[in-house]
Write an enzyme that holds these catalytic residues in place. Structure first.
Site, PDB file in Angstrom:
ATOM      1  N   LYS A  94       0.842  -1.198   0.000  1.00  0.00           N
ATOM      2  CA  LYS A  94       0.000   0.000   0.000  1.00  0.00           C
ATOM      3  C   LYS A  94       0.879   1.250   0.000  1.00  0.00           C
ATOM      4  O   LYS A  94       1.911   1.301   0.672  1.00  0.00           O
ATOM      5  CB  LYS A  94      -0.909  -0.030   1.236  1.00  0.00           C
ATOM      6  CG  LYS A  94      -1.928   1.098   1.313  1.00  0.00           C
ATOM      7  CD  LYS A  94      -2.828   0.939   2.531  1.00  0.00           C
ATOM      8  CE  LYS A  94      -3.850   2.063   2.639  1.00  0.00           C
ATOM      9  NZ  LYS A  94      -4.761   1.897   3.792  1.00  0.00           N
ATOM     10  N   SER A 146      -9.738   2.388   2.878  1.00  0.00           N
ATOM     11  CA  SER A 146      -8.810   3.067   2.014  1.00  0.00           C
ATOM     12  C   SER A 146      -7.867   2.119   1.261  1.00  0.00           C
ATOM     13  O   SER A 146      -7.230   2.517   0.299  1.00  0.00           O
ATOM     14  CB  SER A 146      -7.960   4.036   2.844  1.00  0.00           C
ATOM     15  OG  SER A 146      -7.155   3.317   3.794  1.00  0.00           O
ATOM     16  N   SER A 157     -10.356   0.113   7.147  1.00  0.00           N
ATOM     17  CA  SER A 157      -9.741   0.222   5.826  1.00  0.00           C
ATOM     18  C   SER A 157      -9.056  -1.031   5.306  1.00  0.00           C
ATOM     19  O   SER A 157      -8.578  -1.049   4.176  1.00  0.00           O
ATOM     20  CB  SER A 157      -8.736   1.379   5.809  1.00  0.00           C
ATOM     21  OG  SER A 157      -9.405   2.614   5.804  1.00  0.00           O
TER      22      SER A 157
END
Length: 493
Positions: free
Chosen positions: A78, A156, A180
């Site tokens: 990420k 997210s 998330s």
């Protein structure tokens, strides 16, 4: 051997150790599908040359008999994790061009375990969002599809979820501040675990809300989550919130036996307007665990209804403090100044240009609730509510409950742009089942458990006791096995 990219971590590990496949072959298979999956916008900074270099090193380690479980496994990272020499901008324009001179602790641990980084993955800007639509790169797209519509992979960690679901990598890192990891896992038919706060180091992860952020793995199976979490966990003296506790072998704790355990169903999660499909899935999940020998117990978490408003006071407050460092002085974007403009104008213009609308909204909310005259009315009150929520869980676990079963999300994946003109609170409601776990610092996992009437994945969430990720993963694997979820998105991208 075809479709090497579709392997699980456990399958690939066993093949690597037997010499039936190489890390280079796995990495090349993933790089090929990444190249052909631009439509998903999951990988935003691919690193194919670095990946092959690390794959060759992993193959040498395996041949030498030095092969940790993650050695040779291609993973995505990420964009919130700082990776040395590789763009790390938290999907924000204000960090454009930032190449960290250091590596986050979690990615360093994966690297040192021999994992192969394929590149950086899309996400909501500074992890603020539930649909991956706030990214400076544009949204990641869910590989699952209905009526030729682009759907959100969640947020997210949307790029991480999309990449794992589409077999672009064998696993990915995510972070979870209010859901998330678990919400995008539920939207994409993948597994995502948020460990206990303090289990994984936060050092080198771009901060959103420091008392809530926690890294975790996003994988294809519960077993893979156990393998990867073992490699990601551990005490870090560079992070004052990192727990100095031994890390068990989480995979070894997957016994498949939950007989005699008590699983709680919180009545407060049966919310008004809950879709019938979510209610039915929750009931089926409880039956699956009962059939496996667990006792299902109705429980109460009375302060649940205050969790969402408390979260959306605490998280923006911490964000406004953390994001104050992005001022155009030391790194990242700096606005051009006109004649006579000075440092104050540079701060204002840089932040206005560099931050997206959602980040600006949350920074302003956070600054407001921390301001003189409002601190006690909002921030202090939210902190007190957080303590009550944590106490609710402690009391339930003290009465013998081993884990709590809830829905992971209030719906399946929705269309990109569908909430663009809606009240922001509607988007925030996607976190309604997940934020309590972050506020209480507990481990939580989302497991794919079925499809809705449109053919989209739905997930169930299990919440465990602090520091007992092994027991939580074991229960999750029992649920995973009983649900028998094997559906994959049909390739259209």
């Amino acid at each position: 051997m075809s479709d090497l990219n579709a392997l699980t971590i456990a399958e690939a590990r066993d093949l690597l150790r037997k010499g039936d496949v190489t890390s280079v072959a796995l990495t090349e298979a993933c790089a090929k599908v990444i190249d052909g999956a631009g439509r998903l916008n999951a990988f935003v900074h691919p690193t194919p040359d670095l990946a092959l270099e690390r794959a060759r090193a992993a193959d040498a380690r395996i041949q030498a008999g030095d092969a940790p479980a993650m050695c040779g496994i291609p993973v995505g990272i990420k964009d919130l994790f700082c990776t040395e020499g590789v763009p790390s901008q938290a999907a924000s324009g204000i960090l454009g061009g930032f190449h960290p001179p250091y590596e986050s602790t979690v990615t360093a641990q994966l690297r040192d375990a021999g994992a192969v980084m394929l590149g950086k993955l899309n996400m909501d800007e500074f992890a603020m969002g539930s649909s991956n639509e706030t990214a400076v790169y544009g949204p990641a797209v869910n590989p699952w599809r209905v009526d030729d519509r682009d759907l959100t992979p969640g947020g997210s960690s949307g790029g991480s979820a999309a990449a794992v679901a589409a077999d672009l990598c064998l696993a990915a890192t995510g972070t979870d501040t209010g859901g998330s990891i678990r919400q995008p896992a539920a939207f994409t038919g993948t597994v995502g675990i948020k460990p206990t706060y303090g289990r994984c180091s936060r050092w080198g992860i771009v901060a959103f809300a420091s008392s809530l952020d926690q890294a975790g793995p996003m994988t294809k199976t519960v077993r893979d989550a156990a393998i990867m979490l073992t490699a990601m966990s551990g005490h870090d003296p560079k992070d004052s919130t990192s727990a100095d506790l031994p890390v068990p072998d989480f995979e070894a704790m997957l016994t498949g036996d939950i007989r005699g355990q008590k699983i709680g169903l919180p009545r407060e999660y049966r919310m008004e307007g809950m879709p019938a499909e979510i209610e039915a899935l929750w009931s089926r999940g409880a039956e699956m665990l009962r059939d496996a020998g667990a006792e299902i117990v109705d429980i109460s978490l009375p302060h649940t209804k205050y969790a969402l408003p408390a979260y959306y006071v605490i998280a923006p407050a911490e964000a406004s403090s953390n994001l104050a460092r992005y001022d155009g002085v030391r790194y990242g974007h700096r606005a051009a100044l006109g004649p006579g403009e000075g440092i104050t104008e540079m701060y204002e213009k840089t932040r206005a240009e560099g931050f997206g609308a959602e980040v600006q909204r949350r920074v302003m909310i956070g600054a407001y609730v921390l301001s003189a005259g409002f601190y006690d009315a909002y921030y202090n009150r939210a902190r007190k509510v957080r303590t009550l929520i944590k106490r609710d869980f402690e009391e339930v676990f003290a009465k013998g409950i081993d884990a709590i079963l809830t829905p992971a999300t209030p719906s399946s994946a929705f269309g990109l742009g569908e909430m663009a003109n809606a009240d922001p609170v509607e988007m925030y409601l996607n976190d309604v089942f997940t934020v309590t776990v972050n506020l209480a610092g507990l481990p939580g996992i989302s497991v794919p458990a079925g499809l809705d009437g449109k053919g989209l994945p739905l997930g169930l969430q299990l919440i465990g006791k602090p520091w007992e990720e092994g027991a939580l993963l074991n229960t999750a694997q029992v649920l995973e096995s009983a649900a028998g979820f094997v559906s994959k998105p049909q390739k259209w991208w």
